[in-house]
Structures are given as C-alpha cells and as structure tokens.
Motif scaffolding. Sequence first.
Motif, PDB file in Angstrom:
ATOM      1  N   VAL A 296       7.288   1.891  -9.687  1.00  0.00           N
ATOM      2  CA  VAL A 296       6.737   0.965 -10.698  1.00  0.00           C
ATOM      3  C   VAL A 296       7.676  -0.014 -11.333  1.00  0.00           C
ATOM      4  CG1 VAL A 296       6.076   1.173 -13.008  1.00  0.00           C
ATOM      5  CG2 VAL A 296       5.255   2.832 -11.360  1.00  0.00           C
ATOM      6  N   GLU A 297       8.755  -0.058 -11.438  1.00  0.00           N
ATOM      7  CA  GLU A 297       9.516  -1.055 -12.019  1.00  0.00           C
ATOM      8  C   GLU A 297       9.888  -2.164 -11.067  1.00  0.00           C
ATOM      9  OE1 GLU A 297      13.223   1.050 -12.703  1.00  0.00           O
ATOM     10  OE2 GLU A 297      12.739   1.725 -14.511  1.00  0.00           O
ATOM     11  N   LYS A 298       9.489  -1.946  -9.585  1.00  0.00           N
ATOM     12  CA  LYS A 298       9.415  -2.986  -8.744  1.00  0.00           C
ATOM     13  C   LYS A 298       8.357  -4.005  -9.072  1.00  0.00           C
ATOM     14  CE  LYS A 298       8.498  -3.600  -3.685  1.00  0.00           C
ATOM     15  NZ  LYS A 298       8.060  -2.700  -2.628  1.00  0.00           N
ATOM     16  N   TYR A 299       7.334  -3.446  -9.787  1.00  0.00           N
ATOM     17  CA  TYR A 299       6.327  -4.416 -10.025  1.00  0.00           C
ATOM     18  C   TYR A 299       6.378  -4.815 -11.603  1.00  0.00           C
ATOM     19  CZ  TYR A 299       4.467  -3.286  -5.702  1.00  0.00           C
ATOM     20  OH  TYR A 299       4.575  -3.190  -4.023  1.00  0.00           O
ATOM     21  N   ASP A 300       7.488  -4.566 -12.386  1.00  0.00           N
ATOM     22  CA  ASP A 300       7.491  -4.853 -13.741  1.00  0.00           C
ATOM     23  C   ASP A 300       6.522  -3.907 -14.436  1.00  0.00           C
ATOM     24  OD1 ASP A 300       9.603  -6.269 -13.777  1.00  0.00           O
ATOM     25  OD2 ASP A 300       8.757  -8.281 -13.702  1.00  0.00           O
TER      26      ASP A 300
ATOM     27  N   LEU B 277       0.706  -1.228   0.127  1.00  0.00           N
ATOM     28  CA  LEU B 277       0.088   0.093  -0.108  1.00  0.00           C
ATOM     29  C   LEU B 277       0.815   1.242   0.073  1.00  0.00           C
ATOM     30  CD1 LEU B 277      -2.869   0.610  -0.282  1.00  0.00           C
ATOM     31  CD2 LEU B 277      -3.031   0.744   2.222  1.00  0.00           C
ATOM     32  N   PRO B 278       1.930   1.237   0.824  1.00  0.00           N
ATOM     33  CA  PRO B 278       2.882   2.507   0.799  1.00  0.00           C
ATOM     34  C   PRO B 278       3.305   2.750  -0.824  1.00  0.00           C
ATOM     35  CG  PRO B 278       3.523   1.393   2.413  1.00  0.00           C
ATOM     36  CD  PRO B 278       2.617   0.634   1.544  1.00  0.00           C
ATOM     37  N   ASP B 279       3.509   1.786  -1.447  1.00  0.00           N
ATOM     38  CA  ASP B 279       4.067   2.071  -3.076  1.00  0.00           C
ATOM     39  C   ASP B 279       2.740   2.610  -3.809  1.00  0.00           C
ATOM     40  OD1 ASP B 279       6.533   0.818  -2.226  1.00  0.00           O
ATOM     41  OD2 ASP B 279       5.887  -1.190  -3.078  1.00  0.00           O
ATOM     42  N   ILE B 280       1.547   2.141  -3.600  1.00  0.00           N
ATOM     43  CA  ILE B 280       0.501   2.848  -4.580  1.00  0.00           C
ATOM     44  C   ILE B 280       0.500   4.107  -4.082  1.00  0.00           C
ATOM     45  CG2 ILE B 280      -1.601   2.436  -5.082  1.00  0.00           C
ATOM     46  CD1 ILE B 280       0.170   0.340  -5.735  1.00  0.00           C
ATOM     47  N   CYS B 281       0.719   4.444  -2.734  1.00  0.00           N
ATOM     48  CA  CYS B 281       0.230   6.039  -2.359  1.00  0.00           C
ATOM     49  C   CYS B 281       1.527   6.882  -2.568  1.00  0.00           C
ATOM     50  CB  CYS B 281       0.212   5.874  -0.706  1.00  0.00           C
ATOM     51  SG  CYS B 281      -1.322   5.210   0.214  1.00  0.00           S
ATOM     52  N   VAL B 282       2.695   6.269  -2.934  1.00  0.00           N
ATOM     53  CA  VAL B 282       3.874   6.912  -3.345  1.00  0.00           C
ATOM     54  C   VAL B 282       3.390   7.603  -4.702  1.00  0.00           C
ATOM     55  CG1 VAL B 282       6.035   6.859  -4.382  1.00  0.00           C
ATOM     56  CG2 VAL B 282       5.598   6.195  -2.116  1.00  0.00           C
ATOM     57  N   ILE B 283       2.891   6.558  -5.644  1.00  0.00           N
ATOM     58  CA  ILE B 283       2.601   7.021  -7.003  1.00  0.00           C
ATOM     59  C   ILE B 283       1.539   8.017  -7.103  1.00  0.00           C
ATOM     60  CG2 ILE B 283       1.599   5.923  -9.115  1.00  0.00           C
ATOM     61  CD1 ILE B 283       2.751   3.354  -8.607  1.00  0.00           C
ATOM     62  N   PHE B 284       0.310   7.653  -6.410  1.00  0.00           N
ATOM     63  CA  PHE B 284      -0.697   8.760  -6.454  1.00  0.00           C
ATOM     64  C   PHE B 284      -0.035  10.192  -6.025  1.00  0.00           C
ATOM     65  CE2 PHE B 284      -3.857   5.197  -6.299  1.00  0.00           C
ATOM     66  CZ  PHE B 284      -4.813   5.802  -7.138  1.00  0.00           C
ATOM     67  N   ALA B 285       0.346  10.218  -4.708  1.00  0.00           N
ATOM     68  CA  ALA B 285       0.969  11.250  -3.874  1.00  0.00           C
ATOM     69  C   ALA B 285       1.693  12.039  -4.990  1.00  0.00           C
ATOM     70  CB  ALA B 285       1.630  11.208  -2.801  1.00  0.00           C
ATOM     71  N   ASN B 286       2.708  11.529  -5.607  1.00  0.00           N
ATOM     72  CA  ASN B 286       3.612  12.228  -6.428  1.00  0.00           C
ATOM     73  C   ASN B 286       3.163  12.674  -7.715  1.00  0.00           C
ATOM     74  OD1 ASN B 286       6.582  12.246  -5.705  1.00  0.00           O
ATOM     75  ND2 ASN B 286       6.151  10.138  -5.347  1.00  0.00           N
ATOM     76  N   ALA B 287       2.159  11.878  -8.580  1.00  0.00           N
ATOM     77  CA  ALA B 287       1.397  12.564  -9.374  1.00  0.00           C
ATOM     78  C   ALA B 287       0.509  13.685  -9.243  1.00  0.00           C
ATOM     79  CB  ALA B 287       0.433  11.280 -10.083  1.00  0.00           C
ATOM     80  N   PHE B 288      -0.279  13.609  -8.128  1.00  0.00           N
ATOM     81  CA  PHE B 288      -1.141  14.466  -7.813  1.00  0.00           C
ATOM     82  C   PHE B 288      -0.316  15.670  -7.256  1.00  0.00           C
ATOM     83  CE2 PHE B 288      -5.697  14.373  -6.304  1.00  0.00           C
ATOM     84  CZ  PHE B 288      -6.062  15.670  -6.590  1.00  0.00           C
ATOM     85  N   GLU B 289       0.767  15.605  -6.540  1.00  0.00           N
ATOM     86  CA  GLU B 289       1.573  16.908  -6.253  1.00  0.00           C
ATOM     87  C   GLU B 289       2.172  17.399  -7.462  1.00  0.00           C
ATOM     88  OE1 GLU B 289       3.141  19.294  -3.272  1.00  0.00           O
ATOM     89  OE2 GLU B 289       2.147  17.363  -2.910  1.00  0.00           O
ATOM     90  N   ASN B 290       2.431  16.867  -8.471  1.00  0.00           N
ATOM     91  CA  ASN B 290       3.161  17.463  -9.678  1.00  0.00           C
ATOM     92  C   ASN B 290       1.785  18.242 -10.330  1.00  0.00           C
ATOM     93  OD1 ASN B 290       5.828  16.600  -9.262  1.00  0.00           O
ATOM     94  ND2 ASN B 290       5.365  14.640 -10.406  1.00  0.00           N
ATOM     95  N   ALA B 291       0.681  17.752 -10.360  1.00  0.00           N
ATOM     96  CA  ALA B 291      -0.274  18.313 -10.709  1.00  0.00           C
ATOM     97  C   ALA B 291      -0.650  19.358 -10.354  1.00  0.00           C
ATOM     98  CB  ALA B 291      -1.500  17.116 -10.989  1.00  0.00           C
ATOM     99  N   LEU B 292      -0.732  19.541  -8.888  1.00  0.00           N
ATOM    100  CA  LEU B 292      -0.938  20.675  -8.222  1.00  0.00           C
ATOM    101  C   LEU B 292       0.009  21.655  -8.599  1.00  0.00           C
ATOM    102  CD1 LEU B 292      -1.956  19.176  -4.778  1.00  0.00           C
ATOM    103  CD2 LEU B 292      -3.648  20.672  -6.242  1.00  0.00           C
ATOM    104  N   ILE B 293       1.355  21.524  -8.416  1.00  0.00           N
ATOM    105  CA  ILE B 293       2.336  22.401  -8.759  1.00  0.00           C
ATOM    106  C   ILE B 293       2.031  23.065 -10.151  1.00  0.00           C
ATOM    107  CG2 ILE B 293       4.873  22.971  -9.314  1.00  0.00           C
ATOM    108  CD1 ILE B 293       5.183  20.787  -7.062  1.00  0.00           C
TER     109      ILE B 293
END
Length: 692
Positions: free
Chosen positions: A408-412, A328-344
Amino acid sequence: MITEISRYVSEAAFFGLYVFFCLTLLKPRFSRKVCVPVYIAVVLCSCAAAAILTLNGKGMAALTLMPLIAYLPFSICAFVLSEGGISEGLAAFSLASLASLAASRIRMAFLMSTLFIPANISAIIEIALVLLLALLGADVALRYIRAPFRTCMSGINLSERRHLALLLPVSAFFLMIFINFNSSDSDIAVLITVITALAFFIIASRLLIYSAKIAEADAREKLLAESLEQQKKSFDSLLQSVDAGRFYRHDMRHHLNVLSGMARRDNSSEIVDYIESLNGTAQAASSELICKNPAINALLADYITRAEKLSCHVKTSVNVPEELPFELPDICVIFANAFENALIACEKCPENERYIDILAEYSDDSKLKISVKNSCAEAVELDSEGLPVIKPRDDGHGLGLRSVKKTVEKYDGFICCKYENSEFHFCAEIFRALLSDNNESSKKDEAYVRVQKSSKAASAALAFVVCALGIVNFSPDTATALSDVFSIRLKTLSYGWGSTRLNVKYPEFTGESSPDSNIANAAEIANSAARDFVAEAQAIFHEYALQKYEGYVALDAGYRVYIDDNALLSARFFGTLNAGGSADFSRCVVINKTTGEQLSLGDLFPDDYDYIAEISAEVLRQMEFRVEYQDASYFIPGGIWSDDECFKEISPEQEFYIDANGQLVIVFDEYTVAAGSEGSPEFIMPAELFTW
C-alpha cells in the motif's frame, strides 16, 4: 561487626546479580530437574569455600578470591548446561560482569560519600543500597535485555555473532583494567569509574537491543520476501487459470460443432463421454462473475469457494473495472491477504456466526478502496503501527498485513485495522502516483497532476475546463456575456514534504463588472468565506501533520459553484483528510446578491415557519429509506446506536447550499450522522418544502 557483614552481603549480592544475569540470558540445554540441582550444588560449594577461608581468619582473602572460587566455577557450569556456543557464553558472561562491576562501583562511590556517617548506620544503608541495586539489575536483565539478547544471538549470522561476542568481553576486560588502575581514595577517580562502568553497561545493552531489532527486521524482511514470492507464484497460476477460461470460451463453438455432428449421427454414448470430458475443463475455467477484472474475479471466486466450504456467509460489493492504473499482482496481494486473514478468523467462530463482507470500489479514476469485515471470536490487539499484534511463525502467517502495508505504501496509500464488537475490520486505500509540474504557470492551476493512462475523454474534459477558465478570466467581453456579476479566478495553495502534502483549490470572486455596491459586498463575503475555509483546512492539516503520523498526511480541498447569476451565489467548499483513515468535511456559502448579504438557513423561510422540525423530519425519512433499501448506515433509532448518538434534528447553523435546479440541499460532515462509509451525506429537500 556490622561493617564486615555489609561487605559479605555486598559481595553475595553482586555474585547473585551475576548468577541471575547468566541464568536469564542463556538458554538451558537440559530440563530444570537437571539444571537446578547442579547450579545449587556449584553455588553451595562456592559459599562453602568462602566460609572455610573466613573461619580460618582469611575473610579478606575469601572476598579477594571470589572470581576464582565463585565466578569462574559457576561460569564453567553455566556454559556446559547452556544451549548456545562459545559466542553466546562469552557475551552473556561479559554482560553479567559489566552489571556486577557497575553495581560495585556505585557501592564504592556511596562509601566515599559516607566517611563522616557513623559506621553502623553507613553499613545498614550500604546493605539496603546493594540489595536495591541487585534487584534493579535483575529487573533490567529480565525486562529489557533477555529478549533482545536471545533474539540477537539466534537471529544474526555466525560472523556477526562472533564480532559482537568478541566486542563485549574485550570491553569488559579493558574496563576492569581501567578501574583497577584508578581504584584510589580520590573522589573524582571513583566518580569517573562509576560513570565509565555505567556507560559501558548501557552501551553494551543498547548494542544488543539494536542488533536484535536488526535481526528481527532481517528475519521479517526475509519472510515477507518469501511470502510475496509465493503470492506472485499463486497469481501467475491464477492468470493461467483465467487464460484457460478464455481459451475454453474461444473454443466452445468448435466443441458445439463436434457435439452437433455427433447428434446428427445419433452417437449418444460419444456425446455423453465428450460432455463429461468438457465438464472437467469447464469446472476449472469457470468462475462466478463478481467484478469486471478477470484476475481479481478469479481470485475472489476461489476464496469464496473456500469460505463456503467453511459454512461462512460471504457478501460482496466489488466495483472494480477491467483496467486499473496499478500493478495487478499488488492488488491481488491486498485482496488475498485480507481474505486469508478473514478465513482464519472465521474458522475460530461458531458456524452460525461466520461471515465476511467485502467492499471494493474504484472511484475518481484515481482511488481504490478495499474493505473487509469478518466475524472474529478472539480480541485483536493492535500495535503502534495499527496492525494486529501477531507473533510471526515460520510459515509466514502473521506477516500478511505487513506485506499489505508495504504494498500500500508503494502507492502512497494507507491501511486501517479495527476490532470492535467481535468484528474485525480491514480497510486499505491506494492512490495513483502524483507528479509535480515543473512549469510555474501550471503550478498555479494544478499543484499536482495525477500520473495515469487517462482516456481521451478525460483529457478533453480537462482541456475544456482550463480553456473555459482562461476565456472567462482573460476576456472581459466573454466574462460579461456569461455573467454580469462575477468573474471567478482559480487559486491554489499547495505545499508539503515527502508524501505529506496540502493541496487546496479555491475561487476568487470579483464584482468589478457591476457598479452595484451590493454586488461588491457579495463578492467580499464570498472571498471571506473562501479564506476562512482555507484557514480551517490549513489548521486541520497542521494539527494532524504535527502528530507525526506514520506514512503520510494529505489534505485535498476544492470547491464547486452551483448558482452564479444576478440574484444568487451558491457555492460549496469541500476537503478530504487522509491520515491513517479518511474524513470529509465541507462548508457552504449562499449569498443574496440583491442585498449583498449571506443567507442562513432560517433566512429562506418565514419567521413563523418551524423549518428545523420540517427539514429534520424529511432528513430522518430519507435516512430510514436509505438504511432499509440501500444498505446504508445512519445513526437513527432502531439500530445499534444509542439515543445520544442518533440523529434528532438539524441545527440553525446547518450547512446547506442551493443546487443548479434551485433545490435546497442539506449537508453533513463525515461521521456526524452516519458511518464513515457514507462519506459526507447530502439530502435534497422536496419541492413542496422549498424551491428557490
């Protein structure tokens, strides 16, 4: 006279190259107003000393003493005015010396090769060559060595810096000794010194470049680790908030009992105070229901609140279950970074143009796709990895998507970024890990088995399919009872290297249970279609694999039989290519068993019937309906697509199949008539248009 002038010009050019190298590599400690006059004064003093010696008839002595009257004073001045320490100074002076020495050896080789050319012509050519070498060396210093040198000297630790700084001066010193001992009239000796000098300079430059890359990688790795650690702390805090919400909901009935008792005692003031105290807890624990997963729901709710404060319109379609086969932390990392960049990015847009569209879908019990689109006022340049070119800062911004790529590469999986029409689109897909089956018989049925916590229902369904195929293919009586025509055997084609793989499942049809020759012809046609599909899948896979995509290339293909009775065989072969993005394609086969012939679309209609126009009109009608009511994206008139891109009509060779209900289904490959989000579109024709 011209020969003497060429000597002075050559020495001046070599000294100028040395000066340029030093000034390019070393960072100044003071402003230009201070440094430039001092440097000019030192160079003028050196020139004056050389001029005095020359005017006194000691021109050769002036050239011989250049290291003392020019190089040494300038080096001391450059060291005093530079920002770095002794390590940086020695490294810079050594590289400058190697460059100047290599240029002088090339000049010597030229002079050895022009012994039979008139002196005046040779001197003119010598001057041109020396100036060209100086300009070329200056360009190399500015374009290729400056940035790696400064990165290397500021990025690696002090111990490594000293080692590098020691290696360069020692190399330059021994090279000078070697050249002095081999300075002779021999052409071979001069050629060897030229090659040696150039080799030393190139090796030293490459050493700096590689050291700089290592320093950059270490710094990036450190920032990534810090960023991931910070995100995990935020995730732990988020989980605490989710747990607080659960406890709050669990204790709600107790609060209601307390309020009920107060109400019975008519303590209105106490009721108000108690409700206000609960409000603060409820506000911290509650969040909008966006998806079934509590942690992701809370994360998105927090970011949506931040977006709304920026007057940013957010649209979500998040289909994520409560349980996921990923950390679950990995999924949250993806969502958080994508959303953070979108806000910026949205902060830099006008308020009326700010928007963020989030799409997340978990499908096939194995694949999670996350897509974020947002307004972006500034054009985004992508690097060779397909990531935005952003200079990393000390606070970690600009490294978010690299953190996502690592996750993402962690999950191929793979990520894809695109900037178009003032919109930035981020997409990531991750997959469950694959585990090869060591049992040889299992490899024939399944090349890879997805490692998962599969439910009992999924396991039972898989067991049923395997048993059914086994019974049909190994029991002639059962096969005959189920179908008097075909027995279908499952075949697989699988190979790969690393995470790059090809996995194709296809059927093998036999008509042995029927004496009818048309049935045998039908079986051969079906097998030929299967072989053609496998060959096409292999060709596509090899084409992309040979392009050396970073990450991996995968192609998974399978099939489905819709009808297999005494009169008709209708089947579809389909494949999905993943190589920096995904693309679906399919091929269909429909065979009339009574005639033993493969049917084209036109064979289903009378000769005088304009089936292309009728089917095209129906397909267009369904496209318009999906665009209007299902928020689909098809290439139809009235949108953003040009006339050439819009769907007009089907082709006579259009892919189609007949489903189990006898309905005609028109099939398109991905990206041919719709955006990639629509996959491979299918359109079922109504009964009044066609029914088998």
